[in-house]
Design an enzyme around this catalytic site. Structure first.
Site, short mmCIF file in Angstrom:
data_model
loop_
_atom_site.label_atom_id
_atom_site.label_comp_id
_atom_site.label_asym_id
_atom_site.label_seq_id
_atom_site.Cartn_x
_atom_site.Cartn_y
_atom_site.Cartn_z
N ILE A 71 -80.60 -69.88 42.65
CA ILE A 71 -81.15 -69.58 44.07
C ILE A 71 -82.34 -68.79 43.90
O ILE A 71 -83.58 -68.74 44.65
CB ILE A 71 -80.19 -69.10 44.91
CG1 ILE A 71 -78.86 -69.80 44.96
CG2 ILE A 71 -80.91 -68.96 46.33
CD1 ILE A 71 -79.32 -71.20 45.46
N CYS A 130 -79.99 -58.82 37.36
CA CYS A 130 -81.33 -59.19 37.54
C CYS A 130 -82.07 -58.65 36.33
O CYS A 130 -81.60 -57.74 35.56
CB CYS A 130 -81.80 -57.83 38.49
SG CYS A 130 -81.20 -58.13 40.32
N ASN A 192 -70.18 -61.87 37.04
CA ASN A 192 -71.18 -62.72 37.61
C ASN A 192 -71.13 -64.33 36.81
O ASN A 192 -70.02 -64.52 36.23
CB ASN A 192 -72.72 -62.23 37.47
CG ASN A 192 -73.59 -62.50 38.50
OD1 ASN A 192 -73.62 -63.66 38.89
ND2 ASN A 192 -74.29 -61.64 39.00
N GLY A 217 -67.38 -71.59 39.62
CA GLY A 217 -66.44 -72.38 40.09
C GLY A 217 -65.18 -72.62 39.07
O GLY A 217 -65.15 -71.84 38.05
N THR A 266 -67.68 -69.32 44.92
CA THR A 266 -68.10 -71.02 45.03
C THR A 266 -66.88 -71.42 45.89
O THR A 266 -67.28 -72.50 46.53
CB THR A 266 -67.98 -71.58 43.58
OG1 THR A 266 -69.03 -70.71 42.84
CG2 THR A 266 -68.54 -72.63 43.54
#
Lengths: 311, 282
Positions: A71, A130, A192, A217, A266
């Protein structure tokens, strides 16, 4: 009726179920599907100091047993979050954890300082995935020293509870966990997404516009569970488990290995109403297994096996 | 915060019929387990099979028809694992169902220019109810007379004109166009449209609605822009959630349009129907 409430880094959560950052918007927009009063906490999408339009399309691609995404932290920046999002969050009947990100230590500190005075925010989660622009664009989460520094820079400007969200894309996640503890984190989120990619060999086209993205997932649950377990053993901080959770059974696995609460990510895409029906399922499973409370289960197999079976 | 529509719910439905159509399409008829509101054409649902074997991420499908018994039909084209899992399901299968989602077409009243609807292949789906609702009088608007609706239905060949005979029974003009000439006009939808205009069979001033492959919609939008006609596109993107929480279904917006300076809109909650002027089209 098992006792579902947990206390995590000074936060009283009515149950150990949280939304995972980036998979539930800012949380309140979903109130018609999942009442905020049903979850322990809502974790926001990452907010950055400046607006970010996000990455090229396509941004998501389902693969064999999970979802790839890139994203690109699309968000309208901290001013929009302060002006537009937080007023909607005010009065939400749950704990609000705001996930923040930046490209430099200064940016992390800047956004934490700007948000620190807002009572709607109960705690921060730092997105250490990040890229560190000052450090060759490697993520903060991949180097203990930069991870410690960025946590410390935020610690210096806020007394709100601080969770550092770790990446599984490292050789020894325990080292990063310990570094974050030294930097002053109150808790960790593990983990993450796992880096991944997909390709159509016929056309030569990658599934994602950025080629490589984050894989999440079902497929990553064993990886996430291993990471959460290693973190829980390495530090004295509470750990929020995250990765591949899609049912109450999964939640209980993360709690058993030492997590204090668990984030659902997810799986919200697969069924947006999932978090609304999970508390009752947790309750039933704990009852059936003879656990009087979630707290009794937490960390009960931290050593790798359980000393005694309850009931 | 862009939110899912207030009437959207996450629930289960039961598959009650699977009917093949065309070369690679099926009509899934499902019975929702909850009471649904009236559905405006071009709204959609996310669907997946509720088992451990199928893809875990649901796929977005425009509503095809609502039947008298309250069941809903989805006309889907088998493209990959998600659609194949649905198409191979048997009656009685439980489906995770999220919706209704999205905005739907604007209100199509009989008090404005005639309507030209241009569907490409599986992009025909949101037009069945659009025609039905326009003819009946959509949400209190005056009905559109049947001669004022033209449906241009294009595809590579006749086998991809799914359920075209069902559309023809609606009583409006249906113009088939196929690239190989296997049915109707020999050429694409834009060529068919231009032929209609040059033969005087279509008024100069019309409202244009389109849904289909991106290059087709972009071509239609260019024609509309050149002729200064109002035009709406119903877009399809990869969607992770359908309810505005994943940011996966980004579409590029036109600077200074209805989305202001922000370059991105969410297809699921800001659309899937957009005025052409709102989009940065190639």
């Amino acid at each position: 009726m098992a006792q579902l409430a947990v206390s995590v880094a000074g936060l009283s959560l009515r149950n150990p179920l949280l939304s995972a950052s980036g998979t539930f918007g800012h949380g309140l927009e979903m109130r018609h599907v999942v009442a905020p009063s049903l979850v322990g906490a809502l974790v926001s999408k990452t907010v950055t100091p400046r607006p970010r339009p996000g990455n090229a399309m396509p941004r998501i691609q389902e693969t064999e047993a999970g979802l790839l995404n890139s994203i690109g932290l699309e968000n309208r920046g901290m001013q929009s979050y302060l002006d537009t999002t937080l007023p909607e969050v005010a009065g939400a009947d749950t704990v609000i954890i705001t996930n923040i990100g930046g490209e430099t230590e200064q940016e992390f500190a800047e956004i934490a300082a700007a948000f620190d005075g807002r009572p709607e925010i109960d705690a921060f989660e730092l997105n250490l995935s990040c890229p560190n622009v000052d450090g060759g664009a490697l993520p903060y989460s991949t180097d203990p020293k930069t991870a410690e520094r960025v946590v410390a820079s935020v610690r210096a400007v806020t007394r709100k509870p601080l969770f550092a969200k770790l990446s599984p894309n490292v050789t020894r996640i325990e080292d990063i966990a310990v570094a974050c503890e030294r930097g002053g984190a109150d808790g960790l989120t593990a983990v993450n997404t796992v880096l991944g990619m997909s390709i159509d060999w016929r056309t030569g086209r990658p599934g994602l516009g950025t080629i490589v993205g984050g894989y999440s997932g079902t497929a990553i649950k064993p990886i996430a569970l291993r990471c959460a377990w290693q973190c829980a053993r390495a530090v004295s901080l509470p750990v929020l488990g995250c990765g591949g959770v899609r049912c109450a059974e999964d939640v209980l696995e993360f709690l058993a290995v030492g997590c204090s609460a668990v984030q659902v990510g997810t799986a919200n895409f697969g069924e947006p109403g999932l978090l609304a029906r999970m508390p009752a399922e947790l309750d039933r499973l704990l009852d059936d297994a003879g656990f009087a409370s979630v707290e009794d289960l937490i960390g009960s197999v931290r050593g790798g096996s359980r000393a005694e079976v309850p009931g | 915060m862009p939110a899912p529509p207030p009437d959207a719910r996450s629930f289960r439905s039961e598959l009650i019929d699977v009917r093949p159509t065309g070369d690679d399409g099926v009509v899934l008829r499902v019975r929702p387990t909850i009471e649904l509101p009236a559905l405006r054409a071009a709204r959609f649902f996310m669907l997946r099979r509720d088992d451990e074997l199928s893809p875990a991420i649901p796929r977005p499908f425009s509503v095809y028809r609502v039947r008298e018994d309250g069941s809903i039909e989805f006309l889907i084209k088998v493209m990959g694992r998600g659609t194949r899992a649905l198409a191979e399901s048997v009656p009685g299968t439980t489906l995770v169902t999220v919706g209704p989602l999205g905005n739907g077409w604007p209100v199509l009243g009989g008090d404005a220019e005639p309507l030209v609807m241009i569907g490409g292949g599986i992009g025909s789906v949101p037009f069945y109810m659009a025609i039905e609702q326009a003819l009946a009088g959509m949400e209190g608007a005056p009905p559109v007379a049947a001669p004022d609706i033209t449906f241009v239905y294009g595809a590579a060949h006749a086998g991809l004109l799914y359920d075209i005979e069902v559309f023809e029974r609606l009583g409006v003009r249906v113009i088939a166009a196929t690239d190989d000439g296997s049915r109707g006009f020999h050429g694409n939808v834009v060529q068919a449209l231009e032929a209609e205009w040059s033969n005087g069979r279509l008024p100069e001033r019309v409202r244009v609605l389109t849904c289909g492959p991106d290059p087709m919609m972009e071509a239609v939008a260019r024609v509309a822009r050149d002729r200064d006609l109002p035009c709406w596109l119903s877009l399809e993107t990869y969607m992770g959630c359908g309810v505005g929480i994943c940011n996966g279904c980004a579409v590029r917006t036109a600077p200074g349009g209805p989305f202001g300076d922000w370059p991105i809109a969410k297809c699921c909650v800001d659309g899937p129907v957009f005025p052409a002027a709102a989009l940065a089209l190639d």
